[in-house]
Scaffold this motif. Structure first.
Motif, PDB file in Angstrom:
ATOM      1  N   ARG A   1     -10.223  -5.687   8.029  1.00  0.00           N
ATOM      2  CA  ARG A   1      -8.983  -6.313   7.571  1.00  0.00           C
ATOM      3  C   ARG A   1      -8.962  -6.508   6.059  1.00  0.00           C
ATOM      4  O   ARG A   1      -7.945  -6.341   5.410  1.00  0.00           O
ATOM      5  CB  ARG A   1      -8.810  -7.672   8.271  1.00  0.00           C
TER       6      ARG A   1
ATOM      7  N   GLU B   1      -6.668   1.384  11.310  1.00  0.00           N
ATOM      8  CA  GLU B   1      -7.140   0.527  12.397  1.00  0.00           C
ATOM      9  C   GLU B   1      -8.654   0.379  12.361  1.00  0.00           C
ATOM     10  O   GLU B   1      -9.200  -0.657  12.748  1.00  0.00           O
ATOM     11  CB  GLU B   1      -6.707   1.111  13.738  1.00  0.00           C
TER      12      GLU B   1
ATOM     13  N   GLU C   1      -2.982   6.295  10.505  1.00  0.00           N
ATOM     14  CA  GLU C   1      -2.914   5.027  11.221  1.00  0.00           C
ATOM     15  C   GLU C   1      -4.224   4.723  11.937  1.00  0.00           C
ATOM     16  O   GLU C   1      -4.646   3.560  12.001  1.00  0.00           O
ATOM     17  CB  GLU C   1      -1.750   5.066  12.221  1.00  0.00           C
ATOM     18  N   HIS C   2      -4.873   5.752  12.469  1.00  0.00           N
ATOM     19  CA  HIS C   2      -6.167   5.535  13.122  1.00  0.00           C
ATOM     20  C   HIS C   2      -7.206   5.042  12.123  1.00  0.00           C
ATOM     21  O   HIS C   2      -8.041   4.195  12.454  1.00  0.00           O
ATOM     22  CB  HIS C   2      -6.646   6.831  13.777  1.00  0.00           C
TER      23      HIS C   2
END
Length: 581
Positions: free
Chosen positions: A401, A397, A393-394
Motif C-alpha cells: 500500500r 495489487e 492492475e495486477h
C-alpha cells in the motif's frame, strides 16, 4: 641374534615384526575385517604397492625391555582403533565371499581414502548436486521459482558485475573499486545506501568471485542476530586460515549500524593488520552509526537509489531468465491449453506493467522483483490451464500500500500537488494537510513541496499578506537543514498558515497580462523612451538620452511623467482584458 622386535596387530591382536606388520595390516583389513575373523596371511608378504618400514631396527638391542615394544604397539593401535568400527561391514547378500571380491571394492566400502586418480575420473554428471546454480537457467527450471517459497529477489541475485545494474558511479567500468574487485584485491568497505539498492548483492558478487578463484574465504553475519562471541570466533578462524592455509577471510556484516560502539571495536585490530577484510552494509549514515576509528580503516562506498532505467534493466533480466514474454493489448489465446513442452502455461506481461513496477517501487529492486513474483503467482494460480497475461492492475495489487499511495514519476505526482495547491487556495485546512501527508508519506522530496509553497505564497496570497512569502522561504530553509522526517511538521505549519491567510491574485494576474501583451504584440516591440534612457557619455547626451527626465526626489509633489512606450500609454495591466490599446 636377539629376537626381532614385535608389534601387535590392532585387528587380530597377534604379534608381528616391524617388517611384517604393514603387509599383515593390508591383508588383514582387506580379507578378514568383513566377517570379523583374523587373518594370518603374513607369509605372502606385503603387496607390491606397499613398502616395509625402513626406519625401525629389526633386531632388539641387548638389554632392551619389552616396554618399548608395548609403547610402539600402543601407538599403532591408537592410530587404527578409532576406525575399527567404520571398517566393519555386513556380509553382502549375494553370497560372494570377501576372497572372491576385488581388493579395490572392499577398500572403498571400508572407508579407506580413495586415490585421487579415481576421484578425478568420476564424471561431473555423476557427482551429487551441491546446490550450485547453473547458468544460463532453463525456462522450465526457472519457472519453478514462482512455486517456491524463496523470494525472487534472492533467487535471481546476479553473480557478476556485468549483471549488476544501477551503480555505475560506484563500480562502473573505469572506477578504482571495479579494478580492485576484478583483480581480487578487495579492500575493507562500508556499503551505504537505501534499501534494495544492491548492497547485499554486491557482497554476493564478491563472494562468488572469491569462491570461484579460491582466493579468499567468505563469511556472512547479520548484526541483527550475531553476538560478539560469534564475531570473535569468526576472527579466530580467520587467523587460523591465514596462518595455516595462507588464505584471507572476507567478513560481510549486514546492517552493521546495529552493532554498538564496543562491538564495532572488536574489528579494529584485525582490519588494521589484514586478518579480515570487512564489508559492512548499512542504510544509516556511517558518520553517525559507525566508529570513526573503523571508518578510517574502511572506504565508504555510497550506493544510490536505483533509477527507473536501472529498474527496467533488472526487470528485463528477470523476465528473460524466467521465460516470461512481453505482451500487449492485442493479447489473445486462440489455442488455449498448456504448452507442448509441459512447462505450464506461458506467462505474458504488459510493457506498461513493467514500467509501473519501475516507477512505483521507489528504486527498491527487492520490492520490484518480489512484486513481479507475487503478481505472476496470483494470475498463474487463477488460470492454471490458460496463457496468463499480467497487467498493470495486477502489479498495483501486488505492491504494498505504501508504494501505491503516490507515484513520484507519474500522473499521480501532478495530481497530488494540484490538489494541495487548490485546497490551500480554497482555505481548506484539513484537505491541505491530507494532500501534504499523501505526498510526503509516498516518498516525495520535501524540498519540492517547499518550493511549491514559496510559489503559492506569491501567486495566491501576494500582497494580502506579505509575510506569507517569508514563512514559505523559512520553511524551505528549515527543510534543507533538517530533512525528513523532522521537517514534516515545518511543512505542515507552512501549509496551514497559507491556507488560513487572506488571498489575493492581483500580482499574478497583472504579470500574466504583461506576458500576454508581449506575446501578442504585432510588429517590433516599442523602443524605450529617450527621457528614460541612461546617458553616461557625452555622445548619448547629444543624442537626447535622459533629456527631459524629472528626478522624483527633487520634487515635493507627485510628478507627471510618462513611463510606458507611446503605444502603451494609458494601459492598466491590473484591469487589462487582452485587447490592444
Amino acid at each position: 641374534m636377539a629376537a626381532a622386535e614385535s608389534v601387535r596387530c590392532p585387528v587380530c591382536f597377534k604379534d608381528f615384526t616391524n617388517e611384517d606388520i604393514n603387509g599383515h595390516l593390508d591383508a588383514c583389513l582387506l580379507e578378514g575385517a568383513s566377517d570379523g575373523s583374523p587373518s594370518s596371511t603374513v607369509e605372502n608378504g606385503p603387496p607390491e604397492a606397499k613398502k616395509c618400514r625402513t626406519g625401525a631396527d629389526p633386531v632388539n638391542k641387548p638389554g632392551s625391555s619389552s616396554s618399548m615394544a608395548d609403547s610402539q604397539s600402543s601407538v599403532v593401535f591408537s592410530l587404527f582403533q578409532t576406525n575399527k568400527g567404520k571398517l566393519s561391514v555386513r556380509e553382502p547378500s549375494d553370497g560372494v565371499s570377501s576372497q572372491q571380491k576385488s581388493p579395490t571394492a572392499p577398500a572403498l566400502n571400508r572407508g579407506l581414502k580413495r586415490p585421487l586418480s579415481e576421484t578425478s575420473r568420476t564424471p561431473q554428471s555423476q557427482l551429487p548436486d551441491a546446490g550450485i546454480s547453473k547458468a544460463p537457467m532453463e525456462p522450465l527450471l526457472s519457472r519453478a521459482l514462482f512455486a517456491s517459497n524463496k523470494p525472487l529477489a534472492e533467487a535471481l541475485r546476479p553473480n557478476t558485475l556485468e549483471e549488476y545494474f544501477g551503480q555505475s558511479k560506484a563500480v562502473g567500468q573505469q572506477t578504482l573499486l571495479r579494478s580492485l574487485l576484478e583483480s581480487q584485491e578487495i579492500p575493507s568497505v562500508i556499503l551505504w545506501g537505501p534499501p534494495g539498492c544492491g548492497k547485499t548483492t554486491l557482497a554476493h558478487i564478491i563472494a562468488s568471485a572469491s569462491k570461484k578463484n579460491g582466493t579468499a574465504r567468505f563469511v556472512t553475519l547479520s548484526a541483527t542476530s550475531a553476538s560478539t562471541s560469534e564475531v570473535r570466533e569468526v576472527i579466530k578462524q580467520a587467523q587460523n586460515e591465514l596462518r595455516l592455509c595462507k588464505r584471507k577471510t572476507i567478513l560481510f556484516i549486514d546492517e552493521i549500524h546495529r552493532f554498538n560502539k564496543s562491538q564495532q571495536d572488536t574489528f579494529l585490530p584485525h582490519v588494521e593488520c589484514g586478518t579480515v577484510t570487512l564489508i559492512g552494509a548499512t542504510t544509516e549514515n556511517p558518520s553517525f552509526q559507525v566508529n570513526a576509528a573503523l571508518l578510517s580503516r574502511c572506504r565508504v562506498l555510497v550506493l544510490e537509489k536505483l533509477s527507473v532505467e536501472a529498474m527496467s534493466s533488472i526487470l528485463n533480466r528477470a523476465i528473460a531468465m524466467l521465460g516470461i514474454k512481453i505482451g500487449g493489448q492485442d493479447f489473445n489465446n486462440p489455442k488455449g491449453g498448456d504448452q507442448t513442452d509441459g512447462s505450464g502455461p506461458q506467462v505474458y506481461i504488459e510493457q506498461k506493467a513493467l514500467d509501473t513496477i519501475a516507477f512505483l517501487c521507489d528504486g527498491d529492486a527487492r520490492i520490484g522483483l518480489n512484486s513481479l513474483q507475487l503478481a505472476v503467482q496470483a494470475q498463474t494460480s487463477l488460470q492454471k490451464h490458460q496463457e496468463v497475461l499480467v497487467t498493470e492492475e495486477h502489479i498495483k495489487e501486488g505492491l504494498q500500500r505504501s508504494h501505491i499511495l503516490y507515484d513520484k514519476a507519474g500522473e499521480e505526482h501532478y495530481n497530488c500537488i494540484s490538489a494541495l495547491h487548490k485546497s490551500m487556495r480554497g482555505s481548506h485546512e484539513n484537505a491541505s494537510l491530507y494532500w501534504l501527508g499523501r505526498m510526503l508519506e509516498g516518498g516525495e522530496d520535501p524540498l519540492y513541496v517547499a518550493r511549491r509553497l514559496i510559489r503559492f505564497a506569491s501567486e495566491d496570497v501576494g500582497l494580502a499578506d506579505p509575510a506569507a512569502l517569508t514563512q514559505a522561504v523559512s520553511a524551505f530553509q528549515a527543510c534543507h537543514f533538517l530533512g525528513m522526517p523532522e521537517c514534516e511538521v515545518i511543512l505542515a505549519q507552512c501549509v496551514i498558515y497559507l491556507a488560513r491567510a487572506p488571498k489575493s491574485v492581483e500580482i499574478y494576474q497583472a504579470y500574466s497580462n504583461v506576458k500576454a501583451c508581449l506575446r501578442n504584440h504585432k510588429g517590433p516591440l516599442p523602443s524605450v523612451p529617450l527621457h528614460l534612457r541612461n546617458a553616461p557619455t557625452k555622445l548619448m547626451k547629444q543624442l537626447g538620452y535622459a533629456k527631459g527626465y524629472k528626478y522624483n526626489p527633487a520634487f515635493s509633489r507627485p510628478v507627471e511623467q510618462e513611463y510606458l512606450p507611446e503605444e502603451l500609454r494609458g494601459v492598466n495591466f491590473f484591469t487589462w482584458k487582452g485587447s490592444h490599446p
